[in-house]
Design a protein around this motif. Structure first.
Motif, PDB file in Angstrom:
ATOM      1  N   ARG A  13       0.832  -1.198   0.000  1.00  0.00           N
ATOM      2  CA  ARG A  13       0.000   0.000   0.000  1.00  0.00           C
ATOM      3  C   ARG A  13       0.870   1.253   0.000  1.00  0.00           C
ATOM      4  O   ARG A  13       1.880   1.317   0.694  1.00  0.00           O
ATOM      5  CB  ARG A  13      -0.907   0.022   1.234  1.00  0.00           C
ATOM      6  N   LEU A  14       0.420   2.264  -0.750  1.00  0.00           N
ATOM      7  CA  LEU A  14       1.108   3.547  -0.743  1.00  0.00           C
ATOM      8  C   LEU A  14       0.756   4.284   0.542  1.00  0.00           C
ATOM      9  O   LEU A  14      -0.416   4.389   0.912  1.00  0.00           O
ATOM     10  CB  LEU A  14       0.681   4.372  -1.959  1.00  0.00           C
ATOM     11  N   ALA A  15       1.784   4.788   1.242  1.00  0.00           N
ATOM     12  CA  ALA A  15       1.557   5.431   2.537  1.00  0.00           C
ATOM     13  C   ALA A  15       2.574   6.549   2.759  1.00  0.00           C
ATOM     14  O   ALA A  15       3.597   6.624   2.072  1.00  0.00           O
ATOM     15  CB  ALA A  15       1.660   4.406   3.664  1.00  0.00           C
ATOM     16  N   THR A  34      14.288   2.794  -9.310  1.00  0.00           N
ATOM     17  CA  THR A  34      14.511   1.522  -8.637  1.00  0.00           C
ATOM     18  C   THR A  34      14.148   0.427  -9.632  1.00  0.00           C
ATOM     19  O   THR A  34      13.844   0.699 -10.789  1.00  0.00           O
ATOM     20  CB  THR A  34      13.688   1.426  -7.340  1.00  0.00           C
ATOM     21  N   SER A  35      14.198  -0.833  -9.217  1.00  0.00           N
ATOM     22  CA  SER A  35      13.810  -1.911 -10.116  1.00  0.00           C
ATOM     23  C   SER A  35      13.057  -2.986  -9.353  1.00  0.00           C
ATOM     24  O   SER A  35      13.054  -3.016  -8.124  1.00  0.00           O
ATOM     25  CB  SER A  35      15.034  -2.514 -10.827  1.00  0.00           C
ATOM     26  N   VAL A  36      12.392  -3.851 -10.109  1.00  0.00           N
ATOM     27  CA  VAL A  36      11.592  -4.931  -9.544  1.00  0.00           C
ATOM     28  C   VAL A  36      12.198  -6.251  -9.979  1.00  0.00           C
ATOM     29  O   VAL A  36      12.710  -6.384 -11.088  1.00  0.00           O
ATOM     30  CB  VAL A  36      10.131  -4.837 -10.048  1.00  0.00           C
ATOM     31  N   GLN A  37      12.180  -7.224  -9.099  1.00  0.00           N
ATOM     32  CA  GLN A  37      12.750  -8.536  -9.406  1.00  0.00           C
ATOM     33  C   GLN A  37      12.050  -9.624  -8.600  1.00  0.00           C
ATOM     34  O   GLN A  37      11.259  -9.306  -7.703  1.00  0.00           O
ATOM     35  CB  GLN A  37      14.240  -8.539  -9.136  1.00  0.00           C
ATOM     36  N   PRO A  38      12.300 -10.900  -8.894  1.00  0.00           N
ATOM     37  CA  PRO A  38      11.656 -11.975  -8.132  1.00  0.00           C
ATOM     38  C   PRO A  38      11.839 -11.848  -6.628  1.00  0.00           C
ATOM     39  O   PRO A  38      10.945 -12.209  -5.853  1.00  0.00           O
ATOM     40  CB  PRO A  38      12.344 -13.236  -8.683  1.00  0.00           C
ATOM     41  N   TYR A  39      12.988 -11.337  -6.200  1.00  0.00           N
ATOM     42  CA  TYR A  39      13.247 -11.095  -4.774  1.00  0.00           C
ATOM     43  C   TYR A  39      12.080 -10.337  -4.132  1.00  0.00           C
ATOM     44  O   TYR A  39      11.659 -10.645  -3.012  1.00  0.00           O
ATOM     45  CB  TYR A  39      14.550 -10.295  -4.670  1.00  0.00           C
ATOM     46  N   ASP A  40      11.552  -9.342  -4.839  1.00  0.00           N
ATOM     47  CA  ASP A  40      10.509  -8.491  -4.270  1.00  0.00           C
ATOM     48  C   ASP A  40       9.189  -9.225  -4.116  1.00  0.00           C
ATOM     49  O   ASP A  40       8.536  -9.144  -3.068  1.00  0.00           O
ATOM     50  CB  ASP A  40      10.329  -7.233  -5.134  1.00  0.00           C
ATOM     51  N   GLU A 304       2.889   3.050 -10.004  1.00  0.00           N
ATOM     52  CA  GLU A 304       2.464   1.773 -10.569  1.00  0.00           C
ATOM     53  C   GLU A 304       3.378   0.613 -10.153  1.00  0.00           C
ATOM     54  O   GLU A 304       3.448  -0.409 -10.839  1.00  0.00           O
ATOM     55  CB  GLU A 304       2.380   1.869 -12.091  1.00  0.00           C
ATOM     56  N   ILE A 305       4.046   0.755  -9.030  1.00  0.00           N
ATOM     57  CA  ILE A 305       4.907  -0.327  -8.541  1.00  0.00           C
ATOM     58  C   ILE A 305       4.152  -1.651  -8.388  1.00  0.00           C
ATOM     59  O   ILE A 305       4.663  -2.703  -8.791  1.00  0.00           O
ATOM     60  CB  ILE A 305       5.607   0.086  -7.224  1.00  0.00           C
ATOM     61  N   PRO A 306       2.925  -1.677  -7.834  1.00  0.00           N
ATOM     62  CA  PRO A 306       2.215  -2.969  -7.757  1.00  0.00           C
ATOM     63  C   PRO A 306       2.016  -3.621  -9.120  1.00  0.00           C
ATOM     64  O   PRO A 306       2.133  -4.844  -9.258  1.00  0.00           O
ATOM     65  CB  PRO A 306       0.880  -2.596  -7.108  1.00  0.00           C
ATOM     66  N   GLY A 324      10.637   4.345 -12.723  1.00  0.00           N
ATOM     67  CA  GLY A 324      11.272   5.616 -12.985  1.00  0.00           C
ATOM     68  C   GLY A 324      10.767   6.739 -12.121  1.00  0.00           C
ATOM     69  O   GLY A 324      11.021   6.776 -10.922  1.00  0.00           O
ATOM     70  N   ALA A 325      10.015   7.661 -12.713  1.00  0.00           N
ATOM     71  CA  ALA A 325       9.670   8.928 -12.054  1.00  0.00           C
ATOM     72  C   ALA A 325       8.969   8.726 -10.707  1.00  0.00           C
ATOM     73  O   ALA A 325       8.112   7.872 -10.547  1.00  0.00           O
ATOM     74  CB  ALA A 325       8.770   9.762 -12.985  1.00  0.00           C
ATOM     75  N   ARG A 326       9.354   9.550  -9.740  1.00  0.00           N
ATOM     76  CA  ARG A 326       8.719   9.551  -8.428  1.00  0.00           C
ATOM     77  C   ARG A 326       7.413  10.337  -8.479  1.00  0.00           C
ATOM     78  O   ARG A 326       7.201  11.178  -9.319  1.00  0.00           O
ATOM     79  CB  ARG A 326       9.629  10.234  -7.389  1.00  0.00           C
ATOM     80  N   LEU A 327       6.547  10.055  -7.507  1.00  0.00           N
ATOM     81  CA  LEU A 327       5.404  10.922  -7.305  1.00  0.00           C
ATOM     82  C   LEU A 327       5.893  12.288  -6.824  1.00  0.00           C
ATOM     83  O   LEU A 327       6.864  12.382  -6.088  1.00  0.00           O
ATOM     84  CB  LEU A 327       4.477  10.328  -6.223  1.00  0.00           C
ATOM     85  N   GLN A 328       5.236  13.344  -7.239  1.00  0.00           N
ATOM     86  CA  GLN A 328       5.623  14.689  -6.797  1.00  0.00           C
ATOM     87  C   GLN A 328       4.825  15.081  -5.553  1.00  0.00           C
ATOM     88  O   GLN A 328       3.735  14.615  -5.338  1.00  0.00           O
ATOM     89  CB  GLN A 328       5.365  15.687  -7.938  1.00  0.00           C
TER      90      GLN A 328
END
Length: 328
Positions: A13-15, A34-40, A304-306, A324-328
């Motif tokens: 959840r975004l918090a 950052t990046s996403v991988q099976p670890y996550d 959109e990380i999820p 990529g881009a962060r929320l502002q």
């Protein structure tokens, strides 16, 4: 700061959480990518369940880590009083102490390195864990030498695309195993031969290799030994996941069976793989020389990380999935 927080397994959840403060030997990084991988997604779901019993694992009843994200690239925001190698504004990349799925991440100074000059932040965020895992498998555990024959099973994924390039950089003759849609990609990374696993079983071709880096885990240990020379090395990196034991069960069974074989079998502990400064500097040298480059499959915005994790979990990404881009 904004962060995607894991309060319970399967629920990201975004918090708003407190921005961390760097300790004496730490650096606070403003995350640009950052990046996403099976670890996550393994940690997000707490699977395989047996991993919850292991030190450094997801945690028995609740997640060990509130903020996931094993890679970061960004700017130095603040440094601890003992840190002399970095200053605010420096462009850096690393594996963070507090995860990269946030606007800021804490990193031990000893595990931080300047970002390769020829990479964007998104490209740099694709490097730390995946490339360090490939480096560990080939150099440290596989003992790769110039002129050796190396086979990478799972050559089109995040770790695999780095493994093919690193093996070539170390002077090996490389065979990559992948699916049909990624044959051209793996060949473009420098593989001398590419095996489409839908058409050919690499364990039954009669070709022998000095080193097999096994990321896909698609064949049994016994079958893989057929693809090795008599004194060859089988490095286990991963394999198909499961809710209870896999890939841990397969790895343990392969290690046990290898006790009766002439070939050497070793296990790469991806969870404890450390992208320390020395390894990152080695990778930076290869990247800036043009011998290694990250392969990006897809890029998602921070919010959109999820969705990025869901795509990674499907297991079809060619190369890395980055944020990529962060929320502002």
């Amino acid at each position: 700061m904004k962060a995607f927080v894991l309060r319970s397994y399967g629920s990201l959840r975004l918090a708003e959480i407190d921005k961390p403060l760097p300790g004496d030997d730490e650096v606070l990084v403003r995350v640009r990518a950052t990046s996403v991988q099976p670890y996550d997604w393994h940690f997000m779901r707490g699977q395989p369940y047996i991993a919850r019993l292991m030190g450094g694992g997801p945690g028995l009843r609740k997640p060990t880590f509130a903020v996931l994200g094993a890679d970061v690239a960004g700017h130095v925001e603040a440094v601890g009083r003992n840190v002399t190698d970095f200053r605010p504004g420096d462009e850096v990349f690393a594996m963070p102490k507090q995860g990269g799925f946030a606007e800021y991440a804490l990193v031990a100074a000893a595990e931080l390195a300047p970002k390769p000059k020829n990479l964007t932040f998104e490209q740099a965020a694709a490097v730390p864990l995946a490339a360090s895992t490939a480096l560990l498998a080939l150099r440290d555990q596989g003992g790769v030498q110039p002129g050796q024959r190396v086979l990478v099973n799972g050559a089109s994924g995040g770790v695999g695309t780095f493994a093919v390039q690193l093996a070539k950089a170390f002077g090996a003759e490389v065979t990559g195993v992948c699916g049909p849609r990624n044959v051209d990609l793996v060949r473009s990374l420098g593989a001398d031969e590419v095996v489409d696993y839908t058409k050919e079983d690499f364990t039954r071709t009669g070709r022998r290799h000095d080193l097999l880096v096994d990321i896909a885990g698609s064949r049994s240990g016994r079958a893989c030994r057929r693809a090795l020379t008599r004194k060859g090395t089988h490095v286990l990196v991963g394999g198909p996941g499961g809710r209870w034991l896999q890939p841990a069960g397969r790895m343990v069974a392969t290690l046990a069976a290898s006790l009766f074989a002439s070939q050497r079998t070793v296990l790469t502990d991806v969870v404890r793989c450390t992208a320390n400064k020395r390894n990152l500097m080695t990778l930076t040298e290869l990247i800036e020389d043009g011998r290694v480059m990250p392969v990006i499959d897809r890029s998602y915005p921070f919010e959109e990380i999820p969705a990025a994790i869901a795509y990674q979990e499907e297991g079809h990404a060619a190369g890395k999935v980055v944020i990529g881009a962060r929320l502002q």
